[in-house]
Scaffold this active site. Sequence first.
Site, PDB file in Angstrom:
ATOM      1  N   SER A  42      45.793  35.272  35.656  1.00 37.52           N
ATOM      2  CA  SER A  42      45.753  35.981  36.944  1.00 37.52           C
ATOM      3  C   SER A  42      44.616  36.979  37.075  1.00 37.52           C
ATOM      4  O   SER A  42      44.218  37.304  38.178  1.00 37.52           O
ATOM      5  CB  SER A  42      47.070  36.713  37.177  1.00 37.52           C
ATOM      6  N   ASP A 330      49.224  46.077  41.617  1.00 37.65           N
ATOM      7  CA  ASP A 330      50.660  45.926  41.390  1.00 37.65           C
ATOM      8  C   ASP A 330      50.948  46.351  39.952  1.00 37.65           C
ATOM      9  O   ASP A 330      50.072  46.889  39.277  1.00 37.65           O
ATOM     10  CB  ASP A 330      51.148  44.505  41.747  1.00 37.65           C
ATOM     11  N   HIS A 333      48.552  43.974  37.649  1.00 34.57           N
ATOM     12  CA  HIS A 333      47.167  43.592  37.946  1.00 34.57           C
ATOM     13  C   HIS A 333      46.341  44.732  38.512  1.00 34.57           C
ATOM     14  O   HIS A 333      46.835  45.511  39.332  1.00 34.57           O
ATOM     15  CB  HIS A 333      47.180  42.415  38.931  1.00 34.57           C
TER      16      HIS A 333
END
Length: 365
Positions: A42, A330, A333
């Site tokens: 990610s 978040d 991340h």
Amino acid sequence: MASPKFSFCFLVLFVSSYGITCCLGDIWHPKEHAALFVFGDSLFDVGNNNYINTTADNQANYSPYGETFFNYPSGRFSDGRVIPDLIADYAKLPLSPPYLFPGYQRYLDGVNFASAGAGALVETHQGLVIDLKTQLSYFKKVSKILSQELGDAETTTLLAKAVYLINIGSNDYLVSLTENSSVFTAEKYVDMVVGNLTTVIKGIHKTGGRKFGVLNQSALGCIPLVKALLNGSKGSCVEEASALAKLHNGVLSVELEKLKKQLEGFKYSYVDFFNLSFDLMNNPSKYGLKEGGMACCGSGPYRRYYSCGGKRAVKDYELCENPSDYVFFDSIHPTERFNQIISQLMWSGNQSIAGPYNLKTLFEE
Ligand SMILES: *[C@@H]1O[C@H](CO)[C@@H](O)[C@H](O)[C@H]1NC(C)=O
Ligand SMILES: *[C@@H]1O[C@H](CO)[C@@H](O)[C@H](O)[C@H]1NC(C)=O
Ligand SMILES: *[C@@H]1O[C@H](CO)[C@@H](O)[C@H](O)[C@H]1NC(C)=O
Ligand SMILES: *[C@@H]1O[C@H](CO)[C@@H](O)[C@H](O)[C@H]1NC(C)=O
Ligand SMILES: *[C@@H]1O[C@H](CO)[C@@H](O)[C@H](O)[C@H]1NC(C)=O
Ligand SMILES: *[C@@H]1O[C@H](CO)[C@@H](O)[C@H](O)[C@H]1NC(C)=O
Ligand SMILES: *[C@@H]1O[C@H](CO)[C@@H](O)[C@H](O)[C@H]1NC(C)=O
């Protein structure tokens, strides 16, 4: 963040970089051109997971992701750009599109295979992500398509000049720490993760890749969600998680040196992501940030729950006013601001940050 005018220009570039045919192919000089191929999770995904059957945990194609730079949720796990976007910018390349972008087949500048949630081990979030081995198989397909278009000699040149950016492993460790108390010892598990990563690096090399940019594991135990799941308090990082990251980093550093001796023309940049992320999280003001421990978007104490966007298990969430004050967008991340700081150091940092080469040198060689 971006002015309306700037956003408009960006969108035009975006469309042309995504294959609305333009003139770029005509002015392409293979000997001076270094493409960018991206593998990983990610931290690097630019939207591949928008096109697979997965869960909201592994997707960021809803608001408020993308709210600052793109003004729409592109699938990147950030308020704005991710590291490969910023590196492409330094290298004067268009943004690498996600490999799975429908109909996209223009690979002269490279392409991005990264998938949120992916690990080096196929078991990690199996069936919900594009694991590293599958990412390699996609790269092999791309090399065949290039050979058909350019011929073998030019493809060999393109692939050898290109830079291969890889970030993988944190999902393997998060799974072993939280969901699956592994039957393996830490040492054995790290050997498997690094073993699978080096197998893929060898596969890229065999296909023609020579120049690799690899990130060290970050300070895993300091990630807000990890603190929430493993019950650390705000100030204290989870030692067990950071210890796994450190073990991985040591083993990988030895393996990269071995590959340099084994593989013809192999060059690499090993980025000290552990120290950089640790320093940013613990001394944000040194870098002009205000908050290193609390997330911008999420819920619960310090917004540590992974609920940004309200599409996951927990539906409520708060959103901060100014993401660029934060390390974390978040609870896992980073913000674009963090990504900018890291990318700049990866690009031109000294040997204690990125060695033996930094990315600028790798691209220019
Ligand atoms: C997608 O995943 C869901 C849940 O696992 C499953 O029910 C569905 O059949 C899958 N769809 C496709 C197109 O594979
Ligand atoms: C989780 O543990 C089981 C055994 O307990 C193992 O079979 C499985 O492969 C593990 N998954 C991962 C991702 O390591
Ligand atoms: C790769 O991971 C698998 C588990 O997914 C493991 O069985 C295998 O030994 C690993 N390979 C290497 C070279 O470490
Ligand atoms: C968190 O840690 C405290 C003190 O070590 C312990 O009493 C508590 O049970 C832990 N909570 C969870 C959810 O593990
Ligand atoms: C990688 O991480 C470790 C922390 O485990 C750090 O000490 C090391 O210097 C890092 N960087 C490199 C390039 O190995
Ligand atoms: C990593 O950070 C520690 C302490 O923060 C420092 O002592 C060490 O020299 C750093 N390592 C590198 C390679 O910069
Ligand atoms: C490398 O760069 C870092 C950060 O810019 C700096 O703190 C450090 O002193 C530099 N180290 C050397 C050996 O120049």
